[in-house]
Scaffold this motif. Structure first.
Motif, PDB file in Angstrom:
ATOM      1  N   ASP A 213      -6.201  12.808   3.851  1.00 23.11           N
ATOM      2  CA  ASP A 213      -7.365  12.224   4.514  1.00 23.11           C
ATOM      3  C   ASP A 213      -6.975  11.551   5.832  1.00 23.11           C
ATOM      4  OD1 ASP A 213      -9.209  13.102   2.686  1.00 23.11           O
ATOM      5  OD2 ASP A 213      -9.306  11.212   1.569  1.00 23.11           O
ATOM      6  N   TRP A 214      -5.839  10.852   5.854  1.00 22.92           N
ATOM      7  CA  TRP A 214      -5.379  10.214   7.093  1.00 22.92           C
ATOM      8  C   TRP A 214      -5.066  11.255   8.171  1.00 22.92           C
ATOM      9  CZ3 TRP A 214      -6.539   5.739   8.649  1.00 22.92           C
ATOM     10  CH2 TRP A 214      -6.640   4.650   7.784  1.00 22.92           C
TER      11      TRP A 214
ATOM     12  N   ARG B 282     -10.552   5.151  -3.378  1.00 17.77           N
ATOM     13  CA  ARG B 282      -9.337   5.406  -4.169  1.00 17.77           C
ATOM     14  C   ARG B 282      -8.447   4.165  -4.261  1.00 17.77           C
ATOM     15  NH1 ARG B 282      -9.508  10.458  -1.619  1.00 17.77           N
ATOM     16  NH2 ARG B 282      -8.097   9.765   0.017  1.00 17.77           N
ATOM     17  N   ASN B 283      -8.506   3.325  -3.251  1.00 15.56           N
ATOM     18  CA  ASN B 283      -7.660   2.136  -3.219  1.00 15.56           C
ATOM     19  C   ASN B 283      -8.420   0.867  -3.592  1.00 15.56           C
ATOM     20  OD1 ASN B 283      -4.897   3.033  -2.148  1.00 15.56           O
ATOM     21  ND2 ASN B 283      -6.363   4.118  -0.857  1.00 15.56           N
TER      22      ASN B 283
ATOM     23  N   ILE C 127     -10.811   7.077   1.081  1.00 22.08           N
ATOM     24  CA  ILE C 127      -9.542   6.335   0.975  1.00 22.08           C
ATOM     25  C   ILE C 127      -9.805   4.950   0.386  1.00 22.08           C
ATOM     26  CG2 ILE C 127      -7.663   5.256   2.281  1.00 22.08           C
ATOM     27  CD1 ILE C 127      -7.905   7.661   4.255  1.00 22.08           C
TER      28      ILE C 127
ATOM     29  N   ASP D  71      -4.649  10.451  -0.035  1.00 20.94           N
ATOM     30  CA  ASP D  71      -4.758   9.527   1.092  1.00 20.94           C
ATOM     31  C   ASP D  71      -4.095  10.115   2.338  1.00 20.94           C
ATOM     32  OD1 ASP D  71      -6.053   7.681  -0.479  1.00 20.94           O
ATOM     33  OD2 ASP D  71      -4.354   6.289  -0.609  1.00 20.94           O
ATOM     34  N   GLU D  72      -2.933  10.661   2.153  1.00 26.32           N
ATOM     35  CA  GLU D  72      -2.184  11.219   3.276  1.00 26.32           C
ATOM     36  C   GLU D  72      -2.958  12.362   3.939  1.00 26.32           C
ATOM     37  OE1 GLU D  72       0.562  10.774   5.926  1.00 26.32           O
ATOM     38  OE2 GLU D  72       0.718   9.612   4.079  1.00 26.32           O
TER      39      GLU D  72
ATOM     40  N   TYR E 113       0.853  -1.189   0.000  1.00 26.10           N
ATOM     41  CA  TYR E 113       0.000   0.000   0.000  1.00 26.10           C
ATOM     42  C   TYR E 113       0.884   1.232   0.000  1.00 26.10           C
ATOM     43  CZ  TYR E 113      -3.052   3.662   1.872  1.00 26.10           C
ATOM     44  OH  TYR E 113      -3.734   4.832   2.076  1.00 26.10           O
ATOM     45  N   LYS E 114       0.697   2.059  -1.005  1.00 26.98           N
ATOM     46  CA  LYS E 114       1.431   3.312  -1.093  1.00 26.98           C
ATOM     47  C   LYS E 114       0.416   4.438  -1.024  1.00 26.98           C
ATOM     48  CE  LYS E 114       5.133   1.294  -3.708  1.00 26.98           C
ATOM     49  NZ  LYS E 114       6.079   1.359  -4.755  1.00 26.98           N
ATOM     50  N   ARG E 115       0.563   5.259  -0.020  1.00 25.36           N
ATOM     51  CA  ARG E 115      -0.365   6.373   0.175  1.00 25.36           C
ATOM     52  C   ARG E 115      -0.135   7.453  -0.867  1.00 25.36           C
ATOM     53  NH1 ARG E 115      -0.740   7.620   6.678  1.00 25.36           N
ATOM     54  NH2 ARG E 115      -1.498   5.580   7.263  1.00 25.36           N
ATOM     55  N   THR E 116      -1.245   7.887  -1.432  1.00 29.01           N
ATOM     56  CA  THR E 116      -1.178   9.024  -2.340  1.00 29.01           C
ATOM     57  C   THR E 116      -1.246  10.290  -1.489  1.00 29.01           C
ATOM     58  OG1 THR E 116      -3.574   9.165  -2.583  1.00 29.01           O
ATOM     59  CG2 THR E 116      -2.394   7.717  -4.136  1.00 29.01           C
TER      60      THR E 116
END
Length: 153
Positions: free
Chosen positions: A19-20, A106-107, A103, A16-17, A10-13
């Motif tokens: 949102d996290w 997107r994933n 998230i 994503d980052e 899993y590579k965060r976009t």
């Protein structure tokens, strides 16, 4: 034995980052609100106890309506504060759910694991965590009725 070739790392976009980060901030806010709700309940009970002692001194230990009205009003006031805090706790949880759902989409994760969080003032007012206030207000009202009818004096 598990074959790791079936799993992609899993590579965060950037989305994503972001949102996290928001999810983590909302989680902290939710925890703080939850702690405040618990403190409201403790303060309510403590204040009713203090008020009972103060009323005893003020009324020379003579039973009067204030023994029932004051605890009712204290519980009512804390109920309003607590359900308002609970409402905003649900709002933050709903916002967290929206970010986590984004998230997942997107994933390309399954949508089945994300439950919708319902938020309403009515549900916030009348949920199980508000039971203490309903019990305190009911006891105050019941005792006031008994006092008014002369059953207790």
């Amino acid at each position: 034995m598990c074959d790791t070739t079936d799993f992609q790392e899993y590579k965060r976009t950037a989305a994503d980052e972001m949102d996290w980060v928001e999810v983590n901030q909302l989680h902290e806010a939710t925890l703080k609100i939850s702690q405040n709700c618990f403190e409201f309940k403790k303060l309510c009970v403590a204040l009713i106890g203090i008020a009972a002692v103060a009323l005893g001194k003020l009324t020379s230990n003579t039973l009067d309506p204030s023994y029932f009205v004051v605890p009712f009003l204290i519980a009512f006031g804390f109920w309003i504060a607590d359900f308002t805090a609970y409402y905003y706790q649900r709002v933050t949880r709903k916002r967290m759910s929206v970010r986590l759902h984004a998230i997942a989409i997107r994933n390309q994760l399954s949508n089945e694991s994300f439950l919708s969080v319902d938020v309403s003032w009515f549900n916030s007012m009348f949920n199980l965590s508000m039971s203490l206030y309903f019990i305190l207000m009911s006891l105050s009202l019941f005792a006031f009725i008994l006092f008014s009818t002369g059953s207790i004096s």
